[in-house]
Design a protein around this motif. Structure first.
Motif, PDB file in Angstrom:
ATOM      1  N   THR A 201       0.854  -1.190   0.000  1.00 25.50           N
ATOM      2  CA  THR A 201       0.000   0.000   0.000  1.00 25.50           C
ATOM      3  C   THR A 201       0.887   1.236   0.000  1.00 25.50           C
ATOM      4  O   THR A 201       1.164   1.821   1.033  1.00 25.50           O
ATOM      5  CB  THR A 201      -0.934   0.028   1.227  1.00 25.50           C
ATOM      6  OG1 THR A 201      -0.136  -0.156   2.399  1.00 25.50           O
ATOM      7  CG2 THR A 201      -1.975  -1.058   1.168  1.00 25.50           C
ATOM      8  N   ARG A 210      -6.530  -0.937  -6.628  1.00 26.56           N
ATOM      9  CA  ARG A 210      -6.085  -0.487  -5.312  1.00 26.56           C
ATOM     10  C   ARG A 210      -5.739  -1.690  -4.442  1.00 26.56           C
ATOM     11  O   ARG A 210      -6.364  -2.748  -4.551  1.00 26.56           O
ATOM     12  CB  ARG A 210      -7.158   0.365  -4.646  1.00 26.56           C
ATOM     13  CG  ARG A 210      -8.389  -0.390  -4.158  1.00 26.56           C
ATOM     14  CD  ARG A 210      -9.409   0.605  -3.637  1.00 26.56           C
ATOM     15  NE  ARG A 210     -10.501  -0.050  -2.934  1.00 26.56           N
ATOM     16  CZ  ARG A 210     -11.501  -0.685  -3.515  1.00 26.56           C
ATOM     17  NH1 ARG A 210     -11.519  -0.794  -4.833  1.00 26.56           N
ATOM     18  NH2 ARG A 210     -12.466  -1.229  -2.804  1.00 26.56           N
ATOM     19  N   ASN A 211      -4.731  -1.529  -3.601  1.00 28.71           N
ATOM     20  CA  ASN A 211      -4.358  -2.587  -2.670  1.00 28.71           C
ATOM     21  C   ASN A 211      -4.981  -2.326  -1.307  1.00 28.71           C
ATOM     22  O   ASN A 211      -4.968  -1.199  -0.821  1.00 28.71           O
ATOM     23  CB  ASN A 211      -2.833  -2.669  -2.535  1.00 28.71           C
ATOM     24  CG  ASN A 211      -2.196  -3.408  -3.702  1.00 28.71           C
ATOM     25  OD1 ASN A 211      -2.856  -4.235  -4.343  1.00 28.71           O
ATOM     26  ND2 ASN A 211      -0.954  -3.113  -3.995  1.00 28.71           N
ATOM     27  N   ILE A 212      -5.512  -3.386  -0.725  1.00 24.67           N
ATOM     28  CA  ILE A 212      -6.141  -3.279   0.586  1.00 24.67           C
ATOM     29  C   ILE A 212      -5.476  -4.282   1.513  1.00 24.67           C
ATOM     30  O   ILE A 212      -5.389  -5.466   1.180  1.00 24.67           O
ATOM     31  CB  ILE A 212      -7.662  -3.566   0.495  1.00 24.67           C
ATOM     32  CG1 ILE A 212      -8.348  -2.531  -0.396  1.00 24.67           C
ATOM     33  CG2 ILE A 212      -8.278  -3.589   1.889  1.00 24.67           C
ATOM     34  CD1 ILE A 212      -9.734  -2.920  -0.828  1.00 24.67           C
ATOM     35  N   ILE A 213      -4.975  -3.794   2.641  1.00 21.36           N
ATOM     36  CA  ILE A 213      -4.393  -4.700   3.623  1.00 21.36           C
ATOM     37  C   ILE A 213      -5.337  -4.771   4.806  1.00 21.36           C
ATOM     38  O   ILE A 213      -5.558  -3.786   5.511  1.00 21.36           O
ATOM     39  CB  ILE A 213      -2.971  -4.250   4.011  1.00 21.36           C
ATOM     40  CG1 ILE A 213      -2.061  -4.528   2.804  1.00 21.36           C
ATOM     41  CG2 ILE A 213      -2.482  -4.984   5.257  1.00 21.36           C
ATOM     42  CD1 ILE A 213      -0.647  -4.144   2.955  1.00 21.36           C
ATOM     43  N   THR A 214      -5.933  -5.919   4.980  1.00 22.00           N
ATOM     44  CA  THR A 214      -6.929  -6.085   6.039  1.00 22.00           C
ATOM     45  C   THR A 214      -6.886  -7.510   6.539  1.00 22.00           C
ATOM     46  O   THR A 214      -6.422  -8.413   5.844  1.00 22.00           O
ATOM     47  CB  THR A 214      -8.352  -5.746   5.518  1.00 22.00           C
ATOM     48  OG1 THR A 214      -9.287  -5.924   6.584  1.00 22.00           O
ATOM     49  CG2 THR A 214      -8.755  -6.613   4.339  1.00 22.00           C
TER      50      THR A 214
END
Lengths: 356, 264
Positions: A201, A210-214
């Motif tokens: 991210t 888009r990159n999502i870190i979750t």
């Protein structure tokens, strides 16, 4: 130019190795017996040496979450603490493991439970190897037994963390953290990593989604799927198992010990052999993955095993699982900040294993 | 008659007549917020600001735990989802390692003013060059309407069913006034989004809070006093009236600190 052979404390070796391993950031909070890591880093001005960021957080909760943020950028991030502080890390570590981010976490273990003591202990074995925080996850755990390994495992830790996109723990203790030994330091490594960076991210550019870190999945079926993926990764990580054999070829009785306890037991092997007892020592270097296969194989050759650890008996459970009832397995160890002597271990070996 | 309506709609959607449009930075995902809630409006304002500033490729958002935990589903930028209350620490890690990027957190009152009090105060005190968007609706919405640190005295919630008794439950905390006292904050303001005029003011505030990151002079925090019609057990319209009559006197709207100076 710095000399490549230095006399360093274990904690200082961690700090110097972090700079040399090309770490991008260190976040931490003071706690005995590991405060020298942050002190050494602040004194060394790594922002001038390599551009590395060093920041003292307001708490361990904040420190591990700063690690979480920086690690999401695909950078090499390291932190260190000691037992009570690492307990506070657990929430963040669970998120980091769930979100599959690489980082190196150092635990210079001290006696517990609670505030405990500031003296060395190995009583955080369960917490380190079985997960520690909530949920099904594992850290890759390295157990150094010398100041040299403290330095080397920082570099190795980053390599493994990025290889598996998984947090790596260096599980040491107040003894290795505080002793001074000669260390041969590796050469400066570049801060950039060659590993896959497609997930980071760092800002959505037009060429990618888009990159999502979750670590969140509101649909349980998706969360189960994510867990299957994690479990497959942990299975793959089993190939990283590392151990050292000391006088194992002709051993009739085997001690199993890691870190500081392995150093004590190395002397016990000598003392036992002086008395005519054929003792050997197997030192797990990785605690997760655990050298279960090697111990199972050894169980066919020796008469009994003694798990020696500075705890009330934690690793002994993994030794018993590995041996699977083939031979007797017992535990010995001082704890709460006390370190057993080689003679105490020898007496325990004779009482609990040899004479039985 | 039908023809006339169609003709009017064609005139309206003629690009040259458009006053407001859907921001291209809003994704096609269906919003998970309750109808009448202010979150969606603030999301759209952030999308507009990021788009108009042309900083999509340099912006990383940090989502909280709470109603807006899924904020990353709605804005087309890179996102992280932080543990409850820890967004300012996560944002610190991001900003320290990428000082040229735009880093923002989006947090509710439970996240920012209860469990994350320490992280909020210390990120503000260190003067991190980040933007904090703080939605204050005086209640825990996602978990079903429990008492929040910002719940008003006497206000009934599922964990203060007879009203917040300040003698045992403490007082609503004004985090925005509190952090404004710290030298590490540069811009601190309190806005609302329940009326078009307020929406426009909030957009300006959000824009300033993002632009301030270029100055590297510390935290910019925009509090948005919002409604929670579901948690407050009111219709959307009534909740907005109740907010004006009860929330605004305790949480007055306006700038608290501008360009590093407290507003007298």
């Amino acid at each position: 130019m710095k000399k490549d052979i230095l006399l360093l404390k274990g904690n200082e070796a961690i700090a110097e190795a972090a700079i040399r391993a090309g770490a991008d950031a260190y976040f931490g909070y003071p706690i005995t017996p590991q405060s020298e890591v942050l002190e050494y880093l602040m004194l060394e001005k790594p922002e001038e040496r390599t551009g590395m960021v060093v920041l003292q957080a307001e708490s361990e909760l904040a420190a591990i979450n700063m690690v979480f943020g920086a690690a999401s950028a695909g950078r090499k991030v390291i932190t260190s603490s000691s037992s009570p502080g690492v307990s506070l890390y657990q929430e963040g570590i669970s998120y980091i493991a769930g979100a599959e981010l690489p980082c190196v976490i150092v635990n210079i273990v001290r006696g517990g439970p609670g505030l405990g003591t500031i003296q060395p202990s190995q009583a955080d074995y369960f917490q380190s190897t079985k997960g520690g925080g909530h949920g099904d996850y594992h850290l890759l755990v390295l157990a150094p037994a010398s100041v040299q390994e403290m330095a080397d495992f920082v570099k190795l830790g980053f390599e493994l963390a990025f290889k598996y996109r998984n947090p790596v723990m260096i599980l040491s203790d107040g003894l290795i953290g505080q002793i001074m030994e000669k260390v041969e330091l590796f050469e400066q490594v570049d801060r950039a990593t060659e590993f896959d960076q497609s997930w980071v991210t760092t800002g959505k550019t037009p060429d990618r989604e888009r990159n999502i870190i979750t670590s969140l999945n509101l649909q349980s079926v998706m969360q189960e799927k994510h867990n299957f993926k994690l479990q497959a990764k942990y299975k793959k990580m089993q190939s990283e198992v590392r151990f050292e054999e000391i006088e194992c070829e002709d051993a009739e009785y085997l001690m199993v010990a890691y870190g500081s306890s392995a150093r004590v037991c190395q002397k016990t092997v000598q003392l036992a052999r002086d008395k005519g007892i054929k003792a050997g020592l197997l030192r797990p270097i990785t605690l997760y993955p655990y050298p279960s296969g090697k111990l199972n194989e050894m169980a066919d050759r020796v008469k009994g095993m003694l798990s020696v650890e500075m705890s009330a008996g934690q690793m002994v459970e993994d030794v018993r699982l590995a041996v699977n009832g083939k031979i007797p397995v017992e535990h010995y160890g001082r704890f709460g900040g006390m370190v057993h002597s080689p003679r105490e271990v020898l007496e325990a070996l004779e009482e609990k294993i040899v004479k039985k | 008659m039908k023809m006339e309506v169609q003709d009017i709609s064609k005139q309206i959607i003629d690009p040259k007549n458009l006053v407001y449009d859907r921001s291209p930075l809003m994704t096609d995902n269906v919003l998970t917020y309750c109808p009448g809630c202010g979150h969606g409006v603030v999301h759209h304002l952030m999308a507009e600001v990021i788009d108009e500033m042309g900083i999509q490729s340099e912006t990383i958002g940090v989502a909280p735990v709470g109603c807006s935990v899924l904020a990353y589903e709605f804005l087309d930028v890179d996102w992280l989802q932080a543990p409850h209350g820890r967004a300012p620490a996560v944002a610190t890690g991001l900003k320290r390692i990428m000082p040229e990027k735009y880093i923002f957190t989006y947090q509710g009152d439970g996240d920012l003013a209860a469990i994350g009090t320490g992280e909020t105060i210390h990120a503000c005190n260190r003067g991190e060059h980040i933007t904090i968007i703080f939605i204050n609706n005086g209640i825990y919405g996602m978990t079903g309407g429990q008492m929040a640190p910002t719940t008003l005295p006497g206000m009934a919630t599922s964990t203060s069913p007879y009203g917040r008794d300040v003698s045992t439950m403490g007082y609503p905390i004004k985090m925005t006034e509190l952090v404004a006292q710290l030298p590490g904050t540069y811009y601190v303001t309190r806005q609302a989004v329940h009326k078009p005029g307020n929406v426009r003011k909030t957009k300006k505030a959000i824009q300033k809070a993002f632009e301030n990151q270029k100055l590297k002079k510390g935290v910019s925090l925009v509090e948005v006093v919002s409604n929670c019609n579901n948690g407050w057990k009111m219709t959307p319209v009534k909740s907005n009236t109740w907010m004006e009559e009860n929330m605004f006197p305790y949480y007055p709207l306006g700038d608290i600190k501008v360009d590093g100076e407290l507003v007298k």
